[in-house]
Motif scaffolding. Structure first.
Motif, PDB file in Angstrom:
ATOM      1  N   LEU A  77       0.836  -1.191   0.000  1.00 14.16           N
ATOM      2  CA  LEU A  77       0.000   0.000   0.000  1.00 14.16           C
ATOM      3  C   LEU A  77       0.882   1.256   0.000  1.00 14.16           C
ATOM      4  N   ILE A  78       1.926   1.256   0.805  1.00 16.98           N
ATOM      5  CA  ILE A  78       2.860   2.392   0.825  1.00 16.98           C
ATOM      6  C   ILE A  78       3.481   2.576  -0.557  1.00 16.98           C
ATOM      7  N   SER A  79       3.889   1.480  -1.183  1.00 18.36           N
ATOM      8  CA  SER A  79       4.450   1.554  -2.544  1.00 18.36           C
ATOM      9  C   SER A  79       3.418   2.084  -3.533  1.00 18.36           C
ATOM     10  N   TRP A  80       2.164   1.688  -3.381  1.00 19.47           N
ATOM     11  CA  TRP A  80       1.086   2.169  -4.250  1.00 19.47           C
ATOM     12  C   TRP A  80       0.958   3.682  -4.135  1.00 19.47           C
ATOM     13  N   TYR A  81       0.962   4.206  -2.902  1.00 19.52           N
ATOM     14  CA  TYR A  81       0.908   5.657  -2.708  1.00 19.52           C
ATOM     15  C   TYR A  81       2.133   6.339  -3.326  1.00 19.52           C
ATOM     16  N   MET A  82       3.276   5.730  -3.179  1.00 14.37           N
ATOM     17  CA  MET A  82       4.499   6.330  -3.730  1.00 14.37           C
ATOM     18  C   MET A  82       4.443   6.373  -5.259  1.00 14.37           C
ATOM     19  N   ARG A  83       3.828   5.394  -5.881  1.00 12.40           N
ATOM     20  CA  ARG A  83       3.663   5.420  -7.346  1.00 12.40           C
ATOM     21  C   ARG A  83       2.710   6.529  -7.773  1.00 12.40           C
ATOM     22  N   ARG A  84       1.921   7.032  -6.858  1.00 14.78           N
ATOM     23  CA  ARG A  84       1.015   8.141  -7.139  1.00 14.78           C
ATOM     24  C   ARG A  84       1.634   9.486  -6.766  1.00 14.78           C
ATOM     25  N   GLY A  85       2.936   9.497  -6.489  1.00 16.03           N
ATOM     26  CA  GLY A  85       3.664  10.744  -6.239  1.00 16.03           C
ATOM     27  C   GLY A  85       3.885  11.099  -4.785  1.00 16.03           C
ATOM     28  N   TYR A  86       3.427  10.268  -3.871  1.00 22.92           N
ATOM     29  CA  TYR A  86       3.648  10.534  -2.450  1.00 22.92           C
ATOM     30  C   TYR A  86       5.060  10.103  -2.066  1.00 22.92           C
ATOM     31  N   VAL A  87       5.652  10.840  -1.156  1.00 24.08           N
ATOM     32  CA  VAL A  87       6.981  10.498  -0.643  1.00 24.08           C
ATOM     33  C   VAL A  87       6.906  10.384   0.870  1.00 24.08           C
ATOM     34  N   LYS A  88       7.730   9.517   1.418  1.00 23.71           N
ATOM     35  CA  LYS A  88       7.796   9.394   2.870  1.00 23.71           C
ATOM     36  C   LYS A  88       8.404  10.670   3.430  1.00 23.71           C
ATOM     37  N   THR A  89       7.811  11.186   4.483  1.00 20.45           N
ATOM     38  CA  THR A  89       8.317  12.414   5.103  1.00 20.45           C
ATOM     39  C   THR A  89       9.438  12.122   6.092  1.00 20.45           C
ATOM     40  N   GLY A  90       9.595  10.863   6.480  1.00 20.82           N
ATOM     41  CA  GLY A  90      10.547  10.499   7.512  1.00 20.82           C
ATOM     42  C   GLY A  90       9.908  10.501   8.894  1.00 20.82           C
ATOM     43  N   GLU A  91       8.672  10.991   8.964  1.00 21.58           N
ATOM     44  CA  GLU A  91       7.956  11.022  10.236  1.00 21.58           C
ATOM     45  C   GLU A  91       7.061   9.795  10.353  1.00 21.58           C
ATOM     46  N   THR A  92       6.818   9.412  11.585  1.00 24.62           N
ATOM     47  CA  THR A  92       5.906   8.312  11.871  1.00 24.62           C
ATOM     48  C   THR A  92       4.965   8.741  12.992  1.00 24.62           C
ATOM     49  N   ALA A 129       6.546  -2.501  17.409  1.00 23.38           N
ATOM     50  CA  ALA A 129       7.099  -1.666  16.340  1.00 23.38           C
ATOM     51  C   ALA A 129       6.048  -1.189  15.330  1.00 23.38           C
ATOM     52  N   LEU A 130       4.779  -1.444  15.571  1.00 24.74           N
ATOM     53  CA  LEU A 130       3.734  -1.041  14.632  1.00 24.74           C
ATOM     54  C   LEU A 130       3.502   0.464  14.722  1.00 24.74           C
ATOM     55  N   TYR A 131       3.476   1.123  13.570  1.00 22.13           N
ATOM     56  CA  TYR A 131       3.293   2.576  13.521  1.00 22.13           C
ATOM     57  C   TYR A 131       2.746   2.957  12.155  1.00 22.13           C
ATOM     58  N   PHE A 132       2.367   4.225  12.004  1.00 20.81           N
ATOM     59  CA  PHE A 132       1.933   4.759  10.723  1.00 20.81           C
ATOM     60  C   PHE A 132       3.097   5.475  10.059  1.00 20.81           C
ATOM     61  N   VAL A 133       3.288   5.220   8.780  1.00 21.98           N
ATOM     62  CA  VAL A 133       4.280   5.918   7.963  1.00 21.98           C
ATOM     63  C   VAL A 133       3.576   7.139   7.365  1.00 21.98           C
ATOM     64  N   GLU A 134       4.154   8.303   7.552  1.00 24.16           N
ATOM     65  CA  GLU A 134       3.580   9.541   7.025  1.00 24.16           C
ATOM     66  C   GLU A 134       4.133   9.812   5.633  1.00 24.16           C
ATOM     67  N   LEU A 135       3.235  10.140   4.710  1.00 24.59           N
ATOM     68  CA  LEU A 135       3.610  10.460   3.327  1.00 24.59           C
ATOM     69  C   LEU A 135       3.025  11.797   2.942  1.00 24.59           C
ATOM     70  N   GLU A 136       3.621  12.437   1.933  1.00 23.81           N
ATOM     71  CA  GLU A 136       3.141  13.746   1.496  1.00 23.81           C
ATOM     72  C   GLU A 136       3.380  13.892  -0.006  1.00 23.81           C
ATOM     73  N   LYS A 137       2.559  14.730  -0.611  1.00 23.64           N
ATOM     74  CA  LYS A 137       2.658  14.987  -2.047  1.00 23.64           C
ATOM     75  C   LYS A 137       2.389  16.462  -2.309  1.00 23.64           C
ATOM     76  N   ILE A 138       3.164  17.045  -3.200  1.00 19.51           N
ATOM     77  CA  ILE A 138       2.881  18.397  -3.667  1.00 19.51           C
ATOM     78  C   ILE A 138       1.824  18.258  -4.763  1.00 19.51           C
ATOM     79  N   VAL A 139       0.690  18.933  -4.593  1.00 19.81           N
ATOM     80  CA  VAL A 139      -0.413  18.798  -5.534  1.00 19.81           C
ATOM     81  C   VAL A 139      -0.745  20.086  -6.267  1.00 19.81           C
ATOM     82  N   GLY A 140      -0.065  21.134  -5.953  1.00 25.22           N
ATOM     83  CA  GLY A 140      -0.310  22.401  -6.630  1.00 25.22           C
ATOM     84  C   GLY A 140       0.934  23.258  -6.546  1.00 25.22           C
ATOM     85  N   LEU A 141       0.905  24.376  -7.197  1.00 21.09           N
ATOM     86  CA  LEU A 141       2.052  25.261  -7.132  1.00 21.09           C
ATOM     87  C   LEU A 141       2.137  25.895  -5.753  1.00 21.09           C
ATOM     88  N   GLU A 142       3.313  25.843  -5.171  1.00 22.82           N
ATOM     89  CA  GLU A 142       3.493  26.456  -3.863  1.00 22.82           C
ATOM     90  C   GLU A 142       3.693  27.958  -4.024  1.00 22.82           C
TER      91      GLU A 142
END
Length: 180
Positions: free
Chosen positions: A135-150, A166-179
């Motif tokens: 699922l994480i890989s699927w999100y990454m194929r859609r342009g999301y990147v891991k933020t390094g935060e959990t 050790a179970l946690y949530f991996v945080e991901l983020e994507k730029i979707v518009g012009l900053e």
């Protein structure tokens, strides 16, 4: 599924149907290792109706419902505004019989666009359980990147389940518009 998806924003009258859809989708069995966990967390997943109603009634969030041409509810996603220019996507859920058909990709893209149009979101975040590697890989194929935060897994929400420390949530983020 023929034709384009039709979307509309959920109302309080939709809350129970959406609660059931999200619970069923999060409990769905999937034979692909790393897509859903093997920890039995899905079977214990509960979403309170008050949570759904709170999202629907919050002006900084919107549950979007996706329908086929016949008016059949196929999936849902929530998009929420956080601080200026930032948003969050969660509760992406597809009816089990329609999973693995590309609907998730379309609904996710709609949520990103909705957030841009409604709130001017330029960065959108989401998260996934650390055990859900596909699922994480699927999100990454859609342009999301891991933020390094959990984010810690809320063990208190599923008190009867045994979860690894050790179970946690991996945080991901994507730029979707012009900053700006």
């Amino acid at each position: 599924m023929a034709g384009e998806l039709q979307f509309r924003t959920a109302t309080v009258d939709d809350a129970e149907e959406l609660r059931q859809l999200i619970e069923a989708a999060f409990r769905a069995e999937d034979s692909r290792d790393g897509w859903v966990d093997d920890l039995g967390l899905g079977s214990g997943f509960r979403l309170e109706l008050d949570v759904v109603l709170g999202i629907i009634n919050d002006s900084d969030s919107a549950m979007q419902m996706a329908f086929d041409d016949n008016g059949t509810l196929l999936g849902t996603v929530t998009v929420a505004q956080r601080e200026q220019g930032r948003g969050m996507i969660f509760h992406l859920a597809i009816q089990q019989q329609h999973q693995q058909g590309g609907l998730g990709r379309k609904i996710l893209a709609y949520a990103e666009d909705y957030g841009q149009q409604r709130w001017g979101i330029t960065r959108v975040g989401l998260n996934a359980l650390s055990t859900r590697t596909l699922l994480i890989s699927w999100y990454m194929r859609r342009g999301y990147v891991k933020t390094g935060e959990t984010t810690p897994f809320p063990r208190d929400k599923i008190p009867d389940s045994v979860t690894p420390d050790a179970l946690y949530f991996v945080e991901l983020e994507k730029i979707v518009g012009l900053e700006s």
